[in-house]
Each structure stands twice: as structure tokens, then as C-alpha cells.
Scaffold this motif. Sequence first.
Motif, PDB file in Angstrom:
ATOM      1  N   ALA A 102      29.898 -87.085 -29.063  1.00  0.00           N
ATOM      2  CA  ALA A 102      31.102 -86.696 -28.324  1.00  0.00           C
ATOM      3  C   ALA A 102      31.673 -87.877 -27.554  1.00  0.00           C
ATOM      4  N   ALA A 103      30.811 -88.706 -26.977  1.00  0.00           N
ATOM      5  CA  ALA A 103      31.279 -89.870 -26.227  1.00  0.00           C
ATOM      6  C   ALA A 103      32.021 -90.838 -27.145  1.00  0.00           C
ATOM      7  N   ILE A 104      31.449 -91.095 -28.300  1.00  0.00           N
ATOM      8  CA  ILE A 104      32.080 -92.032 -29.237  1.00  0.00           C
ATOM      9  C   ILE A 104      33.381 -91.463 -29.776  1.00  0.00           C
ATOM     10  N   ALA A 105      33.372 -90.181 -30.142  1.00  0.00           N
ATOM     11  CA  ALA A 105      34.589 -89.556 -30.671  1.00  0.00           C
ATOM     12  C   ALA A 105      35.690 -89.535 -29.618  1.00  0.00           C
ATOM     13  N   ALA A 106      35.335 -89.328 -28.364  1.00  0.00           N
ATOM     14  CA  ALA A 106      36.333 -89.226 -27.308  1.00  0.00           C
ATOM     15  C   ALA A 106      36.875 -90.576 -26.886  1.00  0.00           C
ATOM     16  N   GLU A 107      36.042 -91.586 -26.843  1.00  0.00           N
ATOM     17  CA  GLU A 107      36.421 -92.826 -26.195  1.00  0.00           C
ATOM     18  C   GLU A 107      36.492 -94.047 -27.105  1.00  0.00           C
ATOM     19  N   ASP A 108      35.738 -94.046 -28.231  1.00  0.00           N
ATOM     20  CA  ASP A 108      35.609 -95.318 -28.949  1.00  0.00           C
ATOM     21  C   ASP A 108      35.052 -95.080 -30.356  1.00  0.00           C
ATOM     22  N   PRO A 109      35.850 -94.548 -31.272  1.00  0.00           N
ATOM     23  CA  PRO A 109      35.341 -94.243 -32.616  1.00  0.00           C
ATOM     24  C   PRO A 109      34.775 -95.441 -33.362  1.00  0.00           C
ATOM     25  N   ASN A 110      35.197 -96.651 -32.996  1.00  0.00           N
ATOM     26  CA  ASN A 110      34.722 -97.862 -33.677  1.00  0.00           C
ATOM     27  C   ASN A 110      33.567 -98.529 -32.919  1.00  0.00           C
ATOM     28  N   PHE A 111      32.927 -97.769 -32.045  1.00  0.00           N
ATOM     29  CA  PHE A 111      31.909 -98.347 -31.157  1.00  0.00           C
ATOM     30  C   PHE A 111      30.824 -99.101 -31.918  1.00  0.00           C
ATOM     31  N   TRP A 112      30.332 -98.525 -32.999  1.00  0.00           N
ATOM     32  CA  TRP A 112      29.197 -99.136 -33.698  1.00  0.00           C
ATOM     33  C   TRP A 112      29.593-100.387 -34.483  1.00  0.00           C
ATOM     34  N   LEU A 257      40.392 -75.368 -16.139  1.00  0.00           N
ATOM     35  CA  LEU A 257      39.711 -74.979 -17.369  1.00  0.00           C
ATOM     36  C   LEU A 257      40.606 -75.099 -18.608  1.00  0.00           C
ATOM     37  N   GLN A 258      41.861 -74.713 -18.489  1.00  0.00           N
ATOM     38  CA  GLN A 258      42.744 -74.796 -19.660  1.00  0.00           C
ATOM     39  C   GLN A 258      42.966 -76.245 -20.065  1.00  0.00           C
ATOM     40  N   ARG A 259      43.159 -77.118 -19.084  1.00  0.00           N
ATOM     41  CA  ARG A 259      43.335 -78.543 -19.409  1.00  0.00           C
ATOM     42  C   ARG A 259      42.072 -79.111 -20.047  1.00  0.00           C
ATOM     43  N   ASN A 260      40.910 -78.695 -19.538  1.00  0.00           N
ATOM     44  CA  ASN A 260      39.655 -79.150 -20.139  1.00  0.00           C
ATOM     45  C   ASN A 260      39.553 -78.655 -21.578  1.00  0.00           C
ATOM     46  N   ASP A 261      40.016 -77.413 -21.843  1.00  0.00           N
ATOM     47  CA  ASP A 261      39.984 -76.871 -23.203  1.00  0.00           C
ATOM     48  C   ASP A 261      40.778 -77.752 -24.165  1.00  0.00           C
ATOM     49  N   VAL A 262      41.944 -78.234 -23.716  1.00  0.00           N
ATOM     50  CA  VAL A 262      42.782 -79.073 -24.571  1.00  0.00           C
ATOM     51  C   VAL A 262      42.049 -80.373 -24.921  1.00  0.00           C
ATOM     52  N   ARG A 263      41.493 -81.014 -23.919  1.00  0.00           N
ATOM     53  CA  ARG A 263      40.788 -82.272 -24.161  1.00  0.00           C
ATOM     54  C   ARG A 263      39.529 -82.020 -24.992  1.00  0.00           C
ATOM     55  N   ARG A 264      38.828 -80.937 -24.694  1.00  0.00           N
ATOM     56  CA  ARG A 264      37.632 -80.588 -25.481  1.00  0.00           C
ATOM     57  C   ARG A 264      38.005 -80.386 -26.948  1.00  0.00           C
ATOM     58  N   GLY A 265      39.129 -79.725 -27.212  1.00  0.00           N
ATOM     59  CA  GLY A 265      39.571 -79.527 -28.584  1.00  0.00           C
ATOM     60  C   GLY A 265      39.875 -80.833 -29.291  1.00  0.00           C
ATOM     61  N   TYR A 266      40.495 -81.757 -28.554  1.00  0.00           N
ATOM     62  CA  TYR A 266      40.773 -83.069 -29.134  1.00  0.00           C
ATOM     63  C   TYR A 266      39.474 -83.778 -29.529  1.00  0.00           C
ATOM     64  N   ILE A 267      38.468 -83.701 -28.667  1.00  0.00           N
ATOM     65  CA  ILE A 267      37.194 -84.365 -28.955  1.00  0.00           C
ATOM     66  C   ILE A 267      36.513 -83.715 -30.160  1.00  0.00           C
ATOM     67  N   ALA A 272      35.049 -84.083 -35.910  1.00  0.00           N
ATOM     68  CA  ALA A 272      35.194 -83.658 -37.311  1.00  0.00           C
ATOM     69  C   ALA A 272      35.742 -84.797 -38.158  1.00  0.00           C
ATOM     70  N   ASP A 273      36.757 -85.506 -37.644  1.00  0.00           N
ATOM     71  CA  ASP A 273      37.337 -86.628 -38.384  1.00  0.00           C
ATOM     72  C   ASP A 273      36.307 -87.713 -38.672  1.00  0.00           C
ATOM     73  N   ILE A 277      30.717 -83.444 -37.168  1.00  0.00           N
ATOM     74  CA  ILE A 277      30.645 -82.009 -37.429  1.00  0.00           C
ATOM     75  C   ILE A 277      31.679 -81.702 -38.502  1.00  0.00           C
ATOM     76  N   THR A 278      31.655 -80.507 -39.035  1.00  0.00           N
ATOM     77  CA  THR A 278      32.644 -80.142 -40.048  1.00  0.00           C
ATOM     78  C   THR A 278      33.917 -79.654 -39.379  1.00  0.00           C
ATOM     79  N   ALA A 279      35.001 -79.665 -40.126  1.00  0.00           N
ATOM     80  CA  ALA A 279      36.266 -79.147 -39.608  1.00  0.00           C
ATOM     81  C   ALA A 279      36.142 -77.669 -39.272  1.00  0.00           C
ATOM     82  N   GLU A 280      35.344 -76.950 -40.074  1.00  0.00           N
ATOM     83  CA  GLU A 280      35.148 -75.516 -39.821  1.00  0.00           C
ATOM     84  C   GLU A 280      34.408 -75.296 -38.492  1.00  0.00           C
ATOM     85  N   GLU A 281      33.413 -76.129 -38.218  1.00  0.00           N
ATOM     86  CA  GLU A 281      32.689 -76.016 -36.946  1.00  0.00           C
ATOM     87  C   GLU A 281      33.613 -76.296 -35.781  1.00  0.00           C
TER      88      GLU A 281
END
Length: 776
Positions: A102-112, A257-267, A272-273, A277-281
Motif C-alpha cells: 500500500a505504501a509503494i502503490a500510494a507514494e512511489d510505484p517505482n520504488f524498487w 471518513l468520506q475523504r479517506n474513502d476516496v484516497r483509500r480507493g485510489y490506493i 491493482a494496477d 491485488i486483482t482488480a476484482e479485489e
Amino acid sequence: MEEEPRIGGVFGAIAGLLGMSVIAGALVAALGMPAIAVSTGAASSAAGYWDVLPDYITIGEQSNRTRIFATQNGEPVQIATIFEQNREEVAYEGISENVLNAAIAAEDPNFWEHNGVYLPSLLRATAEVLADRDDAGGSTITMQLVRNELVAESQRYLQSDPELAERLFTEATETTPARKLQEVRYAIALEKEYSKEQILGAYLNIATFGNNLYGIQTAAHYYFGVDASELDVNQSAALLAIVQSPNALRLDVEENLQRNDVRRGYILDNMADEGMITAEEAAALKPERPALNIQQVQNGCMASRLPWICDYVRNTVEQDEAFGENAAERRAEFRHGGYDIYTTIDVDVQERAQQIMQDRAPATAEGYDLGAASSGVEPGTGRIQYMVQNRALDASENAAPGTTALNYNADRWMGGSSGFQSGSTYKAFVLLEWLQEGHSLDDNLDSRRRAFTDFHASCQPGSMEPWDPKNFTTQPDRMNVRYATTNSSNTGYAAMAEQLDLCGIRDMAQSLGVHRADGRDLEFYAPTILGTNEIAPLTLAAAFAGIAAEGRYCDPIIIDRVERDGEEIERPDANCRQAFDPQVADVAIGALQDVYNGTGRQARPSGGTPVFAKTGTADDYRQSWIAAASSKMATASWVGNVTGGENGQNLSRASINGSSARLVSHYFSRDMLSYSNERFGGDAWPAAGPRVVQSAQPGAPAGPELQQGVVPDLAGLTADEAGPLLDSLGFSMVVGEPVNSGYSAGRISFTNPAAGSSAPEGTPVTVYASNGVPRS
């Protein structure tokens, strides 16, 4: 769902920004990448600027919670949590893979893949800086860690150098090209020094999660009541969402909570990208807000289970050089240092003492400014066993009635007051010096009321002022030292002091750790033998523990062990030493045991455990004391006026729970030692040899050699019947105050000296008749 900003159009915008070519040139030169719309000259000129930037940074030790423990049923029990930043660090291996993803997906997808800097995102962020806009979103995890480390470094100087702290914080957070370039330089250096796992772990331990929560472990505990290793995908995404804007996205505020939901959904979508996890998950999890299980953490001593213990530990850390070079550093380390401090306190003993205190001495009493305190110390080790007082800890500006910020048990520099006159408890040190100098308990004293003039102080040449002490009760004109001790005769002890060196009495007290609570030198003029020095209860308890340990004195300590990062570190030492001859202690203890037949009779504990005591009152009964001990616990209990000086009320004129206020300390001592005797027991002290028991010494009043007699058993007789019998045996009779007893009213319950005791002829025998009230 809100869209995240994209890179499109960034390079076109950058090209038109003043100074971009220089910044970009430096980055290209540093990263060894092909120049994109940047001239070779720009890259070359920027390289010189790049080379002079500092390039060294380390992952520092972060501010952590300090935890304080007591013992219960043989196991450590946490009683307090202290922190500036609420952080509980966790190893990389203790963090759920869901959190890492989640940290990598949220902040730095190219971290590795990157070396600390991802150029496309960085160029976008630099454009934001040059356009005087927030640069959030362009930093890699490594760069964010750099910034957080620099901010954390600035906070370490808040106590010792606030101006430096402010300057460093500004330098770490200001929105300038120079600061961004320095951040890049540090990030690249960090990636050379540490592994990706170390960097990611450090980032998750330093990140902020709102409500003064730092680090993923702390956040997991607070929001969900689980360890970081147990966080699922949805919980991980919700927590990492907070990092973007901790105050606006924290989960314990309903409107967030609603604002957190939006950011959580983005992460979740990003996870998934990235194939985490899968897109379905992701689609299934987005509508399911994770259930909260808020676990509050109370910060500070006022919120502690044992507030006065916590407060004394805090002051111990601030005063002891084992925890830092100066007071400011030690204060900061206590709140930042991540100590695990294991105290000497048993929770059951402390809470039992506090309950007795509440029962005996209420925090507020109408028309009376009542204070009460008691400490217990283990003989032979100095370990503090309990520390209680009648007023709760409240250090706030608008403290509630019946509370105080002062620890009445402690010295001023340890969070206490300036102490209280200890009264006749101080006579114990006169007695020890008397015996140490070779005098006897059976020495006869001229105890007539008069002006005493023959005092000597070797450490202060010159004559001492005459002194005319008085007794609180009628006392005979002649008595032996044992009688003077049992009945706390002021004139008897004045006669003893005339035969001693006043400086020697002071030195004896000091050998048992006795000192003034206000930090001034211990006074030693004649009236000090009646306890005019102002002393803290803990000091007196430790001194009586030294007597109980046959002269082996130990400084009182409250810390058994200190750990930091799992390693044990230095702690304050009890510094135990032999203060005086053990045989002197044994004889003194024998005399002090008789106090329970005299001034301490209402304080006699239950059970057959051997105990001794000395009572004391200050002028006009403004303070009342008793110090007492078994071989397992020494206590000093005080009750008196919080309002000092002439404003203090007379304790004998006040009633607390139906009893005279001057006896509150006695009742507390009785109840506490009864509990101690039942729980810990205790051993008898050795019988002393005759050298300091019966041999008369030079300097005693002249007269014919006294014959020894045996005090008869007078229990059940009336005073009229006992008087002639005592006369026939060469003793005189003194009638004491009536006492609670199983005998009928007017019948003698006990005597002092006790029945069967050996005493010289002429010794006054005090008889205590029953008042008709059974002893409870």
C-alpha cells in the motif's frame, strides 16, 4: 473517485520556467541521464553547484514512547506512557506485506527500481516549486524519508535550543529549489548507504498518521487494535491514505471518513494496477470501509495508573546523569528516548497504601488544609516499596480542589515541597549517636525542666545558645535513656545532647541519608534534636530502613532496570554502605520497640512481627509523624498543614473521620505495617551484647550506684493497687493516658517499661489503664 494529478504537459511547463535549466542540469548531471531539453552548458554549470551540496545523511533514531512498569503477581505491568511523539517502532519484518504494498502503490510505484529519485515526478515537483506552489506528489519514498528525518532532527533541539530547532525546521520544510535539490542529494546518498528494505521500514516508522500518531505500529494499534503485522489490505490502504494529509484524513474524525474513502480507493486501484491485488479485489474492497477499534493511549503522569510513582520516575530521570549530560537533555530523552523503565513498585502494595491513605486522610477537610503522605523503603536495598499521599496529581494551571503538583514525599528538586519539620522522630539519630559514643540505655538522666547551657559543637567553635525545652506531658525529674525514648522526653534528650557533640548528631543523621528537603545544609544547633529540620517523608523512611538493616544504609531508588532497544542501560545506584556499628543498631532498635508502649501505642500493628518506631510532632502540633519499620519494610508517615508557618492549624484541635488529626499518621502506619507484616513477615533483630545495654558511662549524673530490679506484671490491677507494689520494689509510678483495652475501665492494661523488664531502681514505670473501649 477523485483523480490523481498526471504528468501530462509537465515538460512544456518546465521549459518556460525561469531557472529550470539550471536545476534540471544539476539533476541530469547527478543522475547520469540524457538531458531532456537541457543544454550541455546548463548541465555543466549546475554540476559545480551540485558538488558543493552536503551528501551525507543517516536514518536516525526516532522519538519513541517511554514506558514505565511496576510489578504485579511477579510480572511487569505497564503503569504509564510518556511521549512527545506517540511512536512505537517496529522492525521491517514485523510489517504486513499489505502495508508495504500500500505504501509503494500510494507514494512511489517505482520504488524498487529508482536510485532515490524518479526524474519525471521530480521535474514535475520542481516545476511546482518554481511556480511557488506546493511540491507534494513529486517526492519518492526515499525523498519523503529525508524530509521527515530532517524535521525529526530539528525537533530534538526543542528543549535545549529552541531557536536552532526552529531554524532547522524551516530549512527542512521551506518550498525552495535549493531545498528540493538538497533533498535529492540526500536521497541519492541514502540509497547508497541503506537497503531498500531499511528505507521502506524507516519511512513507515517515521510517517505521521494524525492525532500525534507516528509509525505504522502505533497507527495499527490505535485505529484497529492490532499489530502492524496483522493489517489486511483494506486496513493498510486506509492507514496509508492518512499519510497524504494526516489532519484531513485521520480515521477518528467522522467528517474525514468520506475523504479517506476516496484516497483509500485510489490506493487500492494503484495496488491493482501494480499487480499487488486483482482488480476484482480492489472493486470489492472500496465500498467496505474497515471497522475501527480505537485504542486510546493515555500520555503523561497525570493519566498514569500510579501518578506519583510516574512523577518520581520522571524526576529521577531528569536528575540523574546516567540519562544525559544536562537537565534539558535528560528531559528531552525522557519524552523522546523510548525507555522501558522497570520500577521497584509492586502494584498491590502501592494500591493498598493508597486505599489506606484515602480512608485515613481525605484530600479535602472542611476548615482544614490537610496534607498527608507516606513512603515505604525496603531495608538493605533502598528499593522504594510505595509512595502515596492524600492529594491527587494535577499539574495543570486550573488544578481541581484537593489536588496538587507537589509530591509531599519528595525533596524539592524531585518535584516535592521544602519538607516538613520531622519532630521527635529525629531523636532516633540522637539515640544512635549516644550509643555509638559508648553510652547506655540505662544511663540515668537529670531531666528536670530548666535552661540547658552545656552544649558543644566541634564543627562550630564557640558557645551555643542556652535552650529551655518543655515536655508535652508531665515527666519525672530523673529517668533513664530507655524511658526518655519510649515517652519522647524533650528534657531527657536535651540532657543527652549536652553530653554529645551536636555535630556528631548531625553527622549520624547524615550517615543515614538525612538532609533538608529544600537543599540547605542540615542544621545542628540544640533544638534540632527535636526535629526542627524540614525533611521529606521518603528521606526519613530510607533512614529508618538503614536502622532496620542494622546500620546498612542505601539511597532510596525507584528504578530496578532500564532498557532501550532491548539493551539494558545504566540506572541510578543505591550506593549501599555501612553507616555505623550493627550492634548499636540492635540496641537502638530494642529501645525503639518500646515506643509502642509509649507515644506510639495507637500505631502498634497487628501480628507478631517485630517492629520498632519513633513518633514526632512539630511546634503546636502543626505536623505529626511516625517512622516505623520491620526487617522487611520501613515507613515514614506524615500528616500536617499544607499551609505552612504560623498559618498552620493545630492538629490536636482538628478531627478527621472522628479521630484527632494528629493521630492520622499513626493509624496509617498501623494499618500499613499490619498489611506488610501479613504479606512479607519479618525477622527479629539479634540481641546486643552488654557493652551498650547496661553499662553506665562517664558523664551520667553523679550518684550512688543503682541496683537493678524487674518490673512486675501489673495487668488487671488498679493504679491504687499498683502504686504501693512499685514503691516496694524501688520504682516510682506515672499514670499514662487511658487506652483501648480488653480490660474493664480503670484496670491496668500494660506498663512501660514492660512487665519482666530489667530497670534501675528509681525508674518511673508508666501504667496505662483501660478506658473501657475494646481495642479494634
